[in-house]
Design a protein around this motif. Structure first.
Motif, PDB file in Angstrom:
ATOM      1  N   ASP A 116       5.508   9.370 -13.981  1.00  0.00           N
ATOM      2  CA  ASP A 116       6.287  10.614 -14.054  1.00  0.00           C
ATOM      3  C   ASP A 116       5.476  11.795 -13.538  1.00  0.00           C
ATOM      4  O   ASP A 116       5.978  12.644 -12.798  1.00  0.00           O
ATOM      5  CB  ASP A 116       6.739  10.883 -15.499  1.00  0.00           C
ATOM      6  N   ARG A 117       4.221  11.837 -13.952  1.00  0.00           N
ATOM      7  CA  ARG A 117       3.346  12.930 -13.495  1.00  0.00           C
ATOM      8  C   ARG A 117       3.149  12.865 -11.977  1.00  0.00           C
ATOM      9  O   ARG A 117       3.109  13.880 -11.295  1.00  0.00           O
ATOM     10  CB  ARG A 117       1.973  12.829 -14.170  1.00  0.00           C
ATOM     11  N   LEU A 118       2.995  11.646 -11.483  1.00  0.00           N
ATOM     12  CA  LEU A 118       2.797  11.468 -10.042  1.00  0.00           C
ATOM     13  C   LEU A 118       4.040  11.940  -9.275  1.00  0.00           C
ATOM     14  O   LEU A 118       3.929  12.620  -8.245  1.00  0.00           O
ATOM     15  CB  LEU A 118       2.510   9.992  -9.734  1.00  0.00           C
ATOM     16  N   ALA A 119       5.215  11.616  -9.822  1.00  0.00           N
ATOM     17  CA  ALA A 119       6.463  12.046  -9.168  1.00  0.00           C
ATOM     18  C   ALA A 119       6.562  13.572  -9.163  1.00  0.00           C
ATOM     19  O   ALA A 119       6.971  14.172  -8.161  1.00  0.00           O
ATOM     20  CB  ALA A 119       7.658  11.420  -9.893  1.00  0.00           C
ATOM     21  N   GLU A 120       6.165  14.194 -10.264  1.00  0.00           N
ATOM     22  CA  GLU A 120       6.209  15.670 -10.329  1.00  0.00           C
ATOM     23  C   GLU A 120       5.254  16.293  -9.319  1.00  0.00           C
ATOM     24  O   GLU A 120       5.582  17.280  -8.647  1.00  0.00           O
ATOM     25  CB  GLU A 120       5.805  16.150 -11.732  1.00  0.00           C
ATOM     26  N   ALA A 121       4.050  15.727  -9.239  1.00  0.00           N
ATOM     27  CA  ALA A 121       3.050  16.282  -8.306  1.00  0.00           C
ATOM     28  C   ALA A 121       3.480  16.073  -6.864  1.00  0.00           C
ATOM     29  O   ALA A 121       3.199  16.906  -5.995  1.00  0.00           O
ATOM     30  CB  ALA A 121       1.690  15.636  -8.568  1.00  0.00           C
ATOM     31  N   THR A 153      -5.643  21.995 -14.522  1.00  0.00           N
ATOM     32  CA  THR A 153      -5.123  22.004 -15.891  1.00  0.00           C
ATOM     33  C   THR A 153      -4.382  20.699 -16.199  1.00  0.00           C
ATOM     34  O   THR A 153      -4.018  19.936 -15.306  1.00  0.00           O
ATOM     35  CB  THR A 153      -4.117  23.167 -16.088  1.00  0.00           C
ATOM     36  N   GLU A 154      -4.149  20.528 -17.476  1.00  0.00           N
ATOM     37  CA  GLU A 154      -3.412  19.364 -17.970  1.00  0.00           C
ATOM     38  C   GLU A 154      -2.063  19.200 -17.243  1.00  0.00           C
ATOM     39  O   GLU A 154      -1.638  18.101 -16.933  1.00  0.00           O
ATOM     40  CB  GLU A 154      -3.186  19.562 -19.484  1.00  0.00           C
ATOM     41  N   ARG A 155      -1.444  20.345 -16.958  1.00  0.00           N
ATOM     42  CA  ARG A 155      -0.115  20.301 -16.359  1.00  0.00           C
ATOM     43  C   ARG A 155      -0.076  19.577 -15.015  1.00  0.00           C
ATOM     44  O   ARG A 155       0.945  19.000 -14.630  1.00  0.00           O
ATOM     45  CB  ARG A 155       0.394  21.745 -16.201  1.00  0.00           C
ATOM     46  N   ASP A 156      -1.181  19.595 -14.295  1.00  0.00           N
ATOM     47  CA  ASP A 156      -1.196  18.978 -12.963  1.00  0.00           C
ATOM     48  C   ASP A 156      -1.820  17.581 -12.945  1.00  0.00           C
ATOM     49  O   ASP A 156      -1.835  16.938 -11.910  1.00  0.00           O
ATOM     50  CB  ASP A 156      -1.958  19.880 -11.992  1.00  0.00           C
ATOM     51  N   GLU A 157      -2.323  17.142 -14.082  1.00  0.00           N
ATOM     52  CA  GLU A 157      -3.009  15.842 -14.115  1.00  0.00           C
ATOM     53  C   GLU A 157      -2.025  14.700 -13.871  1.00  0.00           C
ATOM     54  O   GLU A 157      -0.899  14.731 -14.357  1.00  0.00           O
ATOM     55  CB  GLU A 157      -3.707  15.662 -15.476  1.00  0.00           C
ATOM     56  N   VAL A 158      -2.476  13.694 -13.117  1.00  0.00           N
ATOM     57  CA  VAL A 158      -1.585  12.558 -12.816  1.00  0.00           C
ATOM     58  C   VAL A 158      -2.023  11.268 -13.513  1.00  0.00           C
ATOM     59  O   VAL A 158      -1.352  10.250 -13.384  1.00  0.00           O
ATOM     60  CB  VAL A 158      -1.475  12.301 -11.293  1.00  0.00           C
ATOM     61  N   VAL A 159      -3.144  11.279 -14.236  1.00  0.00           N
ATOM     62  CA  VAL A 159      -3.552  10.028 -14.887  1.00  0.00           C
ATOM     63  C   VAL A 159      -2.879   9.910 -16.257  1.00  0.00           C
ATOM     64  O   VAL A 159      -2.638  10.900 -16.946  1.00  0.00           O
ATOM     65  CB  VAL A 159      -5.098   9.867 -15.011  1.00  0.00           C
ATOM     66  N   ALA A 160      -2.568   8.670 -16.609  1.00  0.00           N
ATOM     67  CA  ALA A 160      -1.900   8.411 -17.888  1.00  0.00           C
ATOM     68  C   ALA A 160      -2.801   8.852 -19.040  1.00  0.00           C
ATOM     69  O   ALA A 160      -4.019   8.652 -18.992  1.00  0.00           O
ATOM     70  CB  ALA A 160      -1.592   6.919 -18.005  1.00  0.00           C
ATOM     71  N   ARG A 208       6.153  18.558  -1.930  1.00  0.00           N
ATOM     72  CA  ARG A 208       7.289  18.715  -1.007  1.00  0.00           C
ATOM     73  C   ARG A 208       7.863  20.126  -1.049  1.00  0.00           C
ATOM     74  O   ARG A 208       8.401  20.616  -0.063  1.00  0.00           O
ATOM     75  CB  ARG A 208       8.383  17.697  -1.349  1.00  0.00           C
ATOM     76  N   SER A 209       7.725  20.786  -2.196  1.00  0.00           N
ATOM     77  CA  SER A 209       8.381  22.090  -2.367  1.00  0.00           C
ATOM     78  C   SER A 209       7.541  23.261  -1.863  1.00  0.00           C
ATOM     79  O   SER A 209       8.016  24.384  -1.820  1.00  0.00           O
ATOM     80  CB  SER A 209       8.725  22.295  -3.845  1.00  0.00           C
ATOM     81  N   LEU A 268       0.882  -1.183   0.000  1.00  0.00           N
ATOM     82  CA  LEU A 268       0.000   0.000   0.000  1.00  0.00           C
ATOM     83  C   LEU A 268       0.910   1.221   0.000  1.00  0.00           C
ATOM     84  O   LEU A 268       1.797   1.322   0.850  1.00  0.00           O
ATOM     85  CB  LEU A 268      -0.896  -0.038   1.242  1.00  0.00           C
ATOM     86  N   ARG A 269       0.706   2.100  -0.971  1.00  0.00           N
ATOM     87  CA  ARG A 269       1.563   3.287  -1.071  1.00  0.00           C
ATOM     88  C   ARG A 269       0.703   4.555  -1.063  1.00  0.00           C
ATOM     89  O   ARG A 269      -0.368   4.574  -1.675  1.00  0.00           O
ATOM     90  CB  ARG A 269       2.385   3.236  -2.367  1.00  0.00           C
ATOM     91  N   VAL A 270       1.194   5.556  -0.389  1.00  0.00           N
ATOM     92  CA  VAL A 270       0.446   6.804  -0.257  1.00  0.00           C
ATOM     93  C   VAL A 270       1.298   7.946  -0.787  1.00  0.00           C
ATOM     94  O   VAL A 270       2.477   8.061  -0.432  1.00  0.00           O
ATOM     95  CB  VAL A 270       0.090   7.056   1.228  1.00  0.00           C
ATOM     96  N   HIS A 271       0.723   8.764  -1.656  1.00  0.00           N
ATOM     97  CA  HIS A 271       1.461   9.880  -2.245  1.00  0.00           C
ATOM     98  C   HIS A 271       0.724  11.184  -1.950  1.00  0.00           C
ATOM     99  O   HIS A 271      -0.425  11.355  -2.374  1.00  0.00           O
ATOM    100  CB  HIS A 271       1.555   9.723  -3.770  1.00  0.00           C
ATOM    101  N   SER A 272       1.368  12.086  -1.250  1.00  0.00           N
ATOM    102  CA  SER A 272       0.798  13.420  -1.055  1.00  0.00           C
ATOM    103  C   SER A 272       1.199  14.273  -2.242  1.00  0.00           C
ATOM    104  O   SER A 272       2.385  14.370  -2.567  1.00  0.00           O
ATOM    105  CB  SER A 272       1.344  14.035   0.231  1.00  0.00           C
ATOM    106  N   ILE A 273       0.215  14.870  -2.879  1.00  0.00           N
ATOM    107  CA  ILE A 273       0.514  15.653  -4.087  1.00  0.00           C
ATOM    108  C   ILE A 273      -0.137  17.037  -3.998  1.00  0.00           C
ATOM    109  O   ILE A 273      -0.995  17.280  -3.147  1.00  0.00           O
ATOM    110  CB  ILE A 273       0.040  14.951  -5.383  1.00  0.00           C
ATOM    111  N   ALA A 274       0.304  17.914  -4.878  1.00  0.00           N
ATOM    112  CA  ALA A 274      -0.272  19.258  -4.952  1.00  0.00           C
ATOM    113  C   ALA A 274      -0.569  19.588  -6.400  1.00  0.00           C
ATOM    114  O   ALA A 274       0.031  19.030  -7.319  1.00  0.00           O
ATOM    115  CB  ALA A 274       0.704  20.287  -4.377  1.00  0.00           C
ATOM    116  N   MET A 275      -1.531  20.494  -6.577  1.00  0.00           N
ATOM    117  CA  MET A 275      -1.840  20.976  -7.927  1.00  0.00           C
ATOM    118  C   MET A 275      -2.168  22.456  -7.816  1.00  0.00           C
ATOM    119  O   MET A 275      -2.648  22.919  -6.775  1.00  0.00           O
ATOM    120  CB  MET A 275      -3.041  20.208  -8.487  1.00  0.00           C
TER     121      MET A 275
END
Ligand code: MG
Length: 434
Positions: free
Chosen positions: A396-401, A363-370, A406-407, A6-13
């Motif tokens: 890749d998108r998920l890693a960016e988000a 926007t497209e830039r923040d989307e994480v789905v393939a 984190r930033s 089970l993996r959990v990813h905190s993301i931002a958009m």
């Protein structure tokens, strides 16, 4: 089909500076992505509210799920659905959705259910809607969701996004925003987020929308409890015609007793505009009083905090039984939530209005789905018959988000603080404001 990870990813958009009675949206909205992987290497996914707490809660149930099938894992987690608070204690009158500790367990369960059913659907090669009883319609309808907003497209500094819609702080600019949104996505119903300008200006905004779109496009207005009972009645009377034929007046005032009084006084004047709520009715425990007082005629469900898809379907049946309408509430979200909302929408017979979605604000830039954003055309999403939710993550998108999360310094949603920072240093959320 046993769970091995089970993996959990905190993301931002990025999120534009949208206004509501809660205050101002921050430059970034936070989400959490959950992945549950089986021993066969199939991965089920979910999206839920963001920030530190939701991620922590999902990680806390990790150990007990490992080694179990995803469906057994749901059975083992049923205690997360217990309801020990309802009414004003649980309502979203004072807390924005996703920040209420009293529905935190229901939110955890909902994310788990989404990922587990996605995993089961992907393993068995059936769409998630099949696991919810099967499709009763091919298309899920969504409504345009215009907001009063300041200039800006969200994000900060070099990460600022293009402002697709511009400033909208008056009836004309808001109506132009709605025209643009409808032009792009084909929405056939419109919900105005209100509780921002003087009520007279918001009445004028609805009238401007009616002038531009005509009586064939149902209109709704949601001031998030910003009005007193008197003001709510005044607006309800002023907009009796504009909110008829598929419209509704959503959470005009706080509390079920206030809503009930608004309803009584409107009916006494011959106005039967339904009152909708995602604020005073947020759990099953709220329903007896809501029905008893005739305080709410349309419940706005949200699988994210009602405890998942099957709770939404239970809610739909109760609403049908008591003659209530059902629609769907939304918060800022990406494509995983979009598809989850669409899957439950097509599998729930009693769904009586187009659902809300904030999706046009991302926007497209923040989307994480393939493959990029989930398409909305003609105001509908067709989830189709692909396995599970019908979407996968783009790593890749998920890693960016995740890196974006984190930033930035934001770890919880705080519209009031944002309002003080950028609009009025003395701003406080007061209810009722008008
Ligand atoms: Mg609402």
């Amino acid at each position: 089909m046993k769970i091995k990870d089970l993996r959990v990813h905190s993301i931002a958009m990025a999120d534009p500076p949208l206004r509501s009675s809660y205050g101002l949206h921050q430059p970034y909205a936070l989400r959490t992505i959950l992945e549950i992987e089986s021993e066969e290497g199939v991965v089920g996914i979910a999206e839920t509210y963001g920030g530190a707490e939701p991620a922590k809660a999902l990680l806390a149930i990790r150990e007990r799920l490992l080694g179990n099938s995803p469906l057994r894992a749901l059975g083992l987690s049923r205690e997360l659905l217990r309801e020990d608070a309802s009414g004003m204690a649980r309502s979203q009158t004072t807390l924005v959705p996703g920040e209420n500790p009293l529905d935190a367990d229901a939110r955890t369960y909902a994310a788990l259910e989404t990922a587990c059913l996605d995993l089961a659907g992907k393993t068995w090669q059936v769409p998630l809607s099949d696991l919810l009883g099967g499709m009763v319609r091919e298309k899920a309808s969504f409504s345009a969701y215009p907001f009063y907003k300041h200039a800006g497209g969200g994000g900060e500094g070099e990460d600022s996004r293009k402002d697709e819609y511009g400033e909208a702080l008056c009836p004309i600019s808001l109506a132009e925003q709605a025209e643009r949104m409808v032009g792009q996505y084909g929405f056939r119903e419109i919900k105005l987020k209100a509780g921002v300008l003087e009520p007279e200006a918001e009445i004028e905004t609805i009238r401007e929308l009616r002038r531009r779109f005509g009586p064939g496009v149902p209109l709704r207005i949601d001031p998030n409890c910003a009005w007193s009972v008197d003001t709510s009645v005044k607006v309800g009377l002023a907009l009796a015609e504009e909110l008829s034929n598929g419209g509704y007046l959503e959470d005009p005032t706080s509390g079920l007793e206030g809503m009930s009084e608004v309803r009584k006084r409107l009916l006494a004047e011959g106005v039967d505009t339904p009152l909708a709520s995602n604020v005073s009715v947020t759990s099953f425990g709220d329903l007896p009083e809501a029905v008893g007082l005739d305080a709410v005629q349309v419940v706005l469900c949200d699988h994210h905090y009602w405890g998942g898809f099957r709770q939404v379907q239970h809610l739909a049946k109760i609403c049908e039984t008591f003659g209530l309408g059902l629609s769907m509430h939304s918060n800022n979200h990406l494509g995983v939530s979009m598809m989850a909302m669409a899957q439950v929408a097509v599998a729930t017979p009693h769904l009586t209005y187009a659902c809300d979605t904030h999706y046009p604000w991302q926007t497209e830039r923040d989307e994480v789905v393939a493959g990029g954003r989930v398409p909305i055309a003609g105001g509908v999403i067709e989830p189709g018959h692909a396995p599970g939710l019908g979407v996968e993550l783009d790593p890749d998108r998920l890693a960016e988000a995740s890196e974006l999360y984190r930033s930035i310094p934001y770890r919880k949603r705080d519209d009031e603080a944002e309002m003080r920072k950028y609009v009025d240093p003395d701003w406080k959320r007061t209810l009722p404001r008008w």
